[in-house]
Scaffold this motif. Structure first.
Motif, PDB file in Angstrom:
ATOM      1  N   CYS A 100      -5.337  49.362  63.781  1.00 25.33           N
ATOM      2  CA  CYS A 100      -4.670  48.182  64.377  1.00 25.33           C
ATOM      3  C   CYS A 100      -5.606  46.971  64.329  1.00 25.33           C
ATOM      4  CB  CYS A 100      -4.270  48.461  65.822  1.00 25.33           C
ATOM      5  SG  CYS A 100      -2.867  49.572  65.976  1.00 25.33           S
ATOM      6  N   ARG A 153      -8.022  46.305  62.269  1.00 29.53           N
ATOM      7  CA  ARG A 153      -8.131  45.787  60.898  1.00 29.53           C
ATOM      8  C   ARG A 153      -6.853  45.046  60.489  1.00 29.53           C
ATOM      9  NH1 ARG A 153      -8.392  43.337  57.418  1.00 29.53           N
ATOM     10  NH2 ARG A 153      -9.191  43.559  55.307  1.00 29.53           N
ATOM     11  N   THR A 154      -5.709  45.618  60.830  1.00 29.50           N
ATOM     12  CA  THR A 154      -4.428  44.995  60.460  1.00 29.50           C
ATOM     13  C   THR A 154      -4.279  43.619  61.099  1.00 29.50           C
ATOM     14  OG1 THR A 154      -3.343  47.139  60.142  1.00 29.50           O
ATOM     15  CG2 THR A 154      -1.897  45.251  60.580  1.00 29.50           C
ATOM     16  N   PHE A 155      -4.739  43.477  62.334  1.00 31.06           N
ATOM     17  CA  PHE A 155      -4.522  42.220  63.039  1.00 31.06           C
ATOM     18  C   PHE A 155      -5.760  41.315  63.057  1.00 31.06           C
ATOM     19  CE2 PHE A 155      -1.035  44.878  64.721  1.00 31.06           C
ATOM     20  CZ  PHE A 155       0.014  44.066  64.326  1.00 31.06           C
ATOM     21  N   GLY A 156      -6.703  41.573  62.164  1.00 35.76           N
ATOM     22  CA  GLY A 156      -7.800  40.631  61.948  1.00 35.76           C
ATOM     23  C   GLY A 156      -8.844  40.551  63.054  1.00 35.76           C
ATOM     24  N   TRP A 188      -1.394  38.262  67.227  1.00 37.13           N
ATOM     25  CA  TRP A 188      -1.712  37.927  65.834  1.00 37.13           C
ATOM     26  C   TRP A 188      -0.665  38.370  64.822  1.00 37.13           C
ATOM     27  CZ3 TRP A 188      -4.955  34.519  66.973  1.00 37.13           C
ATOM     28  CH2 TRP A 188      -5.945  34.712  67.948  1.00 37.13           C
ATOM     29  N   GLY A 189       0.427  39.032  65.277  1.00 35.27           N
ATOM     30  CA  GLY A 189       1.474  39.440  64.337  1.00 35.27           C
ATOM     31  C   GLY A 189       2.219  38.230  63.809  1.00 35.27           C
TER      32      GLY A 189
END
Lengths: 187, 187
Positions: B38, B40-43, B185-186
């Motif tokens: 999660c 990594r996906t959301f920076g 951040w999505g």
């Protein structure tokens, strides 16, 4: 807010493996726990776990029984409430029939996936459809590397994929369920 | 979208147990995997796992090494990328110092919790603060039954709790992390 006609299912077959072959994955204990708790928190009516392997369904049913009626039900009553939503089925068609038995109508199928393209429903659009109350809705999640084409073809709608600020997009299915339920039903 | 100055930490101490006593929980392998993916996906810039138990940190480091440099790094390269964000620390103060070393400033602390009351920041308000770029921000998650009072007292802000359509609110911490990162951040 009514989520009365809203169901979710986690499919272990047919799904892709990491090499893109259609395959069957194993039921993971953590998926039962995490997704049941999310389903209960966000007012989902029933959480179906779909696997064609009878022995795996039997093992999952033992786990569900532990938290529903066994020692776990008094050790952790909130877990008991979450596990009351769990139902084990052998195939998607059994899920559709079960919902039809409960509410007199087969559900509209909405698929999810990290790489879905084409026309996709936003959370707001899907929420509106569910709340119109005309049809039950079933949101499908794939394990492994996602739902196989034969399942995608049966869908009435596709749910807009989750995307962060960058390209990387490898969420656990548990996280995808949590996020999409929050987008739909979170306050 | 810049999430450059945004960090998260999962605390295993001091947290409450289910009877409300301040305690130490064990590091769970699944938390490392799910939360790293999660993050990594959301920076997120760095994901700190905080435990005062040296043996548990050593075990977690072995797991991180497996996916970062061992067999797992070639078996699953996307997992390698996620695990690159993970850092093990013994206490919150070590996290604050690590961030200060990296960016020259201690972070503003934002706490999360299912039962937080009083003045809370919405996702939009927190996003705006982070994006102003003035300070690094550290979002804290508690294991067990949530962050202990001594941690809450050190917070600069509280994050608005997640709430579904009903009273029930027992999400796994993994789900809470996924949902709050998506809210922030999505796309």
């Amino acid at each position: 807010m009514s989520t009365q006609n809203f169901y979710i299912a986690l499919l272990h077959s047919p799904v892709y493996d990491k090499k893109g072959r259609v395959s069957v994955t194993s039921i993971a204990n953590i998926d039962i726990h995490d997704i049941a708790r999310c389903a209960r928190t966000f007012g989902v009516k029933r959480f179906y776990i779909v696997s064609p392997i009878a022995e795996q369904r039997a093992l999952a049913e033992k786990i569900v029984f532990h938290w529903q009626s066994g020692f776990g039900s008094t050790y952790n009553p909130s877990r008991k409430e979450a596990f009351a939503l769990v139902d084990l089925k052998g195939a998607l068609d059994e899920v559709l029939e079960d919902i039809a038995c409960r509410v007199g109508k087969k559900p509209r199928i909405v698929v999810t996936g990290a790489r879905l393209a084409g026309e996709c429903l936003s959370a707001a659009a899907l929420r509106e459809k569910v709340q119109s109350g005309e049809d039950p809705y079933l949101l499908l999640f794939g394990t492994g590397s996602g739902l196989a084409e034969e399942i995608l073809e049966r869908a009435h709608h596709r749910f807009e994929p989750i995307q962060g600020p960058e390209e990387y997009n490898h969420l656990p299915v548990r996280a995808a369920v949590a996020i999409l339920l929050d987008r739909l039903w979170g306050k």
